[in-house]
Design an enzyme around this catalytic site. Structure first.
Site, short mmCIF file in Angstrom:
data_model
loop_
_atom_site.label_atom_id
_atom_site.label_comp_id
_atom_site.label_asym_id
_atom_site.label_seq_id
_atom_site.Cartn_x
_atom_site.Cartn_y
_atom_site.Cartn_z
CG HIS A 73 110.51 71.33 24.14
ND1 HIS A 73 109.36 71.42 24.90
CD2 HIS A 73 111.15 72.52 24.32
CE1 HIS A 73 109.31 72.59 25.51
NE2 HIS A 73 110.40 73.28 25.17
CG ASP A 119 107.16 68.78 24.99
OD1 ASP A 119 108.25 68.21 25.23
OD2 ASP A 119 107.05 70.01 24.82
N GLY A 212 112.70 79.65 27.97
CA GLY A 212 113.37 79.44 29.24
C GLY A 212 112.44 78.95 30.33
CB SER A 214 110.55 75.03 27.77
OG SER A 214 110.07 75.75 26.67
N GLY A 215 109.25 73.34 30.21
CA GLY A 215 109.48 72.26 31.17
C GLY A 215 109.01 72.56 32.57
#
Length: 267
Positions: A73, A119, A212, A214-215
């Site tokens: 995402h 994801d 922020g 995320s990942g």
């Protein structure tokens, strides 16, 4: 495929994955704190040019000399991306940090944006990095490993310091104990939104990943002191970053080892 999994794990171990030169200070705090500089040397800042200049949009994890793990995402096909490695302060100039363009980005072919299924994405760097004291890869868990309820793991990132607050300048770390699947799928937790290919962590209403982050990685320590990346920050509650019984949800890395090895072999 099992042979590929074993090979990848052995190669990563041989290069000293998951072993920081400057070990993190693991205080059992209930909220995020500034990290010891370069104590999470696999943490990267994924940056896009969507605003006309490079800016931080997500976190990620260096897993080899030329591959970075992040969330699907985080990727928008309209923009270009680069990866900053060896960073502590996003705003500061740091001698040993480097920025490399993303040569190729592969998102999971079954990624479902509405349900946050699969994801996960891999980024191939424009050139391999040389490992240093401030740039090192994390280890990967073995395929199929499921963390026990209460396992003490740490989320790291430059995400917002609160739901409506600013992005962090200094890399943050926070203790997020794992919430077992049986608990996380209860109706007053995440119910059916949490699948067996996800890891839930936190949920105390105080500490969580935020926009922020995320990942970025869920870092869990092995008995030998090395660190595995067991999760990729995927989603949290739309009500805010710190909602009781709505833990941060991570893509479970151990469920995607075969997919990752296939991508890294073919590209």
């Amino acid at each position: 495929m099992r042979s590929l999994v074993v090979l990848a794990f052995v190669v990563a171990s041989a290069c000293g994955c998951g072993l920081p030169t400057f070990p993190p200070v693991l205080s059992r705090v209930v909220a995020g704190v500034d990290v010891r500089p370069h104590s999470w040397p696999w943490q990267i800042s994924l940056q896009s040019d969507s605003s006309g200049r490079w800016r931080h949009v997500c976190g990620g994890t260096l897993i080899s000399s030329d591959w970075v793990l992040t969330a699907a995402h985080c990727i928008n096909d309209r923009y270009s991306y680069r990866v900053e490695l060896g960073k502590h302060s996003l705003k500061g100039s740091e001698e040993d940090s480097i920025a490399l363009r993303a040569a190729r980005i592969i998102t999971h072919e079954d990624y479902n944006i509405l349900l946050s299924r699969n994801d996960i994405a891999l980024i191939k760097l424009s050139s391999p990095v040389t490992f240093t004291d401030t740039i090192k890869p994390a280890c990967l868990p073995e395929r199929g490993v499921v963390l026990p309820h209460g396992a003490p793991c740490f989320v790291t990132g430059w995400g917002r310091l609160s739901t409506s607050g600013p992005l962090a300048d200094i890399l943050q770390q926070a203790l997020l104990p794992v919430v077992g699947h049986d608990t996380c799928t209860q109706p007053d937790w995440w119910s059916v939104l949490a699948t067996d290919k996800m890891v839930c962590a936190g949920g105390d209403g105080v500490t969580a990943g935020c926009n922020g982050d995320s990942g970025g990685p869920l870092n869990c320590q092995n008995p030998d002191g090395s660190w595995d990346v067991h999760g990729v920050v995927s989603f949290g509650s739309g009500q805010g970053c710190n909602v009781f019984q709505k833990p941060t949800v991570f893509t479970q890395v151990s469920s995607y080892i075969s997919w990752m090895n296939t991508v890294m072999t073919n590209y």
